[in-house]
Scaffold this active site. Structure first.
Site, PDB file in Angstrom:
ATOM      1  N   LYS A  13       0.753  -1.337   0.104  1.00 29.24           N
ATOM      2  CA  LYS A  13       0.010   0.069   0.014  1.00 29.24           C
ATOM      3  C   LYS A  13       0.933   1.507   0.028  1.00 29.24           C
ATOM      4  CE  LYS A  13      -2.048  -0.784   4.025  1.00 29.24           C
ATOM      5  NZ  LYS A  13      -1.436  -1.965   4.416  1.00 29.24           N
ATOM      6  N   ARG A  88      -9.946   0.721   7.994  1.00 31.04           N
ATOM      7  CA  ARG A  88      -9.343  -0.935   8.462  1.00 31.04           C
ATOM      8  C   ARG A  88     -10.524  -1.523   9.111  1.00 31.04           C
ATOM      9  NH1 ARG A  88      -3.641   0.537   8.115  1.00 31.04           N
ATOM     10  NH2 ARG A  88      -2.349  -1.164   8.344  1.00 31.04           N
ATOM     11  N   ARG A 127      11.545  -5.287   4.084  1.00 31.13           N
ATOM     12  CA  ARG A 127      11.312  -3.992   4.382  1.00 31.13           C
ATOM     13  C   ARG A 127      12.405  -3.805   5.807  1.00 31.13           C
ATOM     14  NH1 ARG A 127       5.497  -1.915   4.950  1.00 31.13           N
ATOM     15  NH2 ARG A 127       5.613  -3.065   7.076  1.00 31.13           N
ATOM     16  N   ARG A 136      10.862  -1.011  11.783  1.00 32.63           N
ATOM     17  CA  ARG A 136       9.602  -0.733  12.374  1.00 32.63           C
ATOM     18  C   ARG A 136       9.374  -1.433  13.633  1.00 32.63           C
ATOM     19  NH1 ARG A 136       4.751   0.279   8.161  1.00 32.63           N
ATOM     20  NH2 ARG A 136       4.078  -0.815   9.650  1.00 32.63           N
ATOM     21  N   ARG A 147      -1.127  -8.632  12.958  1.00 30.08           N
ATOM     22  CA  ARG A 147      -1.608  -7.877  12.066  1.00 30.08           C
ATOM     23  C   ARG A 147      -2.437  -8.380  10.987  1.00 30.08           C
ATOM     24  NH1 ARG A 147       3.909  -5.351  10.773  1.00 30.08           N
ATOM     25  NH2 ARG A 147       2.747  -3.763   9.105  1.00 30.08           N
TER      26      ARG A 147
HETATM   27  P1  AMP Z   1       0.408   0.587   8.396  1.00 31.67           P
HETATM   28  O1  AMP Z   1       1.575   1.530   8.194  1.00 31.67           O
HETATM   29  O2  AMP Z   1      -0.570   1.209   7.585  1.00 31.67           O
HETATM   30  O3  AMP Z   1       0.840  -0.789   8.110  1.00 31.67           O
HETATM   31  O4  AMP Z   1      -0.144   0.696   9.932  1.00 31.67           O
HETATM   32  C1  AMP Z   1       0.760   0.240  11.117  1.00 31.67           C
HETATM   33  C2  AMP Z   1      -0.030   0.161  12.392  1.00 31.67           C
HETATM   34  O5  AMP Z   1      -0.745   1.701  12.714  1.00 31.67           O
HETATM   35  C3  AMP Z   1      -1.321  -0.843  12.428  1.00 31.67           C
HETATM   36  O6  AMP Z   1      -0.558  -2.212  12.714  1.00 31.67           O
HETATM   37  C4  AMP Z   1      -2.012  -0.486  13.431  1.00 31.67           C
HETATM   38  O7  AMP Z   1      -1.660  -0.672  14.908  1.00 31.67           O
HETATM   39  C5  AMP Z   1      -1.900   1.315  13.059  1.00 31.67           C
HETATM   40  N1  AMP Z   1      -3.009   1.700  12.399  1.00 31.67           N
HETATM   41  C6  AMP Z   1      -2.820   2.214  10.848  1.00 31.67           C
HETATM   42  N2  AMP Z   1      -3.799   2.567  10.311  1.00 31.67           N
HETATM   43  C7  AMP Z   1      -4.840   2.451  11.168  1.00 31.67           C
HETATM   44  C8  AMP Z   1      -6.213   2.430  11.070  1.00 31.67           C
HETATM   45  N3  AMP Z   1      -6.943   3.067   9.849  1.00 31.67           N
HETATM   46  N4  AMP Z   1      -7.179   1.862  12.122  1.00 31.67           N
HETATM   47  C9  AMP Z   1      -6.313   1.356  13.409  1.00 31.67           C
HETATM   48  N5  AMP Z   1      -5.005   1.243  13.316  1.00 31.67           N
HETATM   49  C10 AMP Z   1      -4.266   1.629  12.310  1.00 31.67           C
END
Ligand code: AMP
Length: 191
Positions: A13, A88, A127, A136, A147
């Site tokens: 993404k 999400r 990554r 991360r 996740r």
């Molecule tokens: P990402 O960078 O999109 O993979 O997001 C990393 C982490 O941020 C996720 O595993 C969640 O803990 C949190 N997070 C990101 N976007 C959301 C969302 N829309 N709703 C809830 N948690 C989120």
């Protein structure tokens, strides 16, 4: 053009959103990036979400909807935006509808990247080894497992919500970055 890009963790993404920024001048609205910035800056929200994110759980709908709503209301977005990793959950999808209605704008397409779970761990390991500032906090096998569970149990219903509305476009996300970008471009051509 206003887009939503959904897909599993490590599914591409972020990389594909960045391509849309570079090639089409869209603004990337990534809730993951917003939350990581809050942690980095040591804000109250950052403190609240730090451990939740590190273990791979979802942050509460209230927090992420608040962040996105603020950005959508203050932003001007001449060329539009791409929501990356939001919504999400079904609750977030419904809340987004309300925000968009208040702002009197619509979404042109919801694109879901389809990637088999089996290749995600390898992508995330890659990554983790490539990021300049180190991996991360949630790029490890245990958090990834969480996740993925969360993706299947909570995010799939949000994707189904858009499928039911007839606005969902699914793109094969298994190929290399350029091929996936071309698949997305092909979908955008049809709009
Ligand atoms: P990402 O960078 O999109 O993979 O997001 C990393 C982490 O941020 C996720 O595993 C969640 O803990 C949190 N997070 C990101 N976007 C959301 C969302 N829309 N709703 C809830 N948690 C989120």
């Amino acid at each position: 053009m206003r887009l939503i890009l959904l897909g599993p963790p490590g599914g591409g993404k972020g990389v594909q959103s960045q391509r849309l920024v570079d090639e089409r001048g869209l603004v990337q609205l990534s809730t993951g990036d917003m939350l990581r910035a809050a942690i980095e800056q040591g804000t109250e929200i950052g403190e609240q979400v730090k451990d939740i994110m590190a273990r791979g759980d979802l942050v509460s709908d209230d927090i992420v909807v608040g962040l996105v709503a603020n950005r959508i209301f203050e932003g001007d977005f001449a060329n539009g935006f791409v929501l990356d990793g939001f919504p999400r959950t079904l609750g977030q999808a419904e809340a987004l509808d309300e925000v968009l209605e208040l702002r009197k704008i619509g979404i042109d397409a919801v694109i879901a990247l389809n990637v088999d779970d089996s290749i995600l761990l390898d992508r995330i390991k890659k990554r983790a080894s490539e990021l300049a500032n180190g991996p991360r906090a949630d790029d490890n096998a245990e958090a990834l497992k969480k996740r993925l569970e969360v993706y299947h149990s909570q995010t799939r219903p949000a994707i189904a919500y858009y499928a039911d509305k007839g606005v969902l476009r699914t793109v094969d996300g298994m190929a290399d970055i350029d091929t996936v970008a071309a698949n997305i471009a092909a979908v955008l051509e049809t709009l």
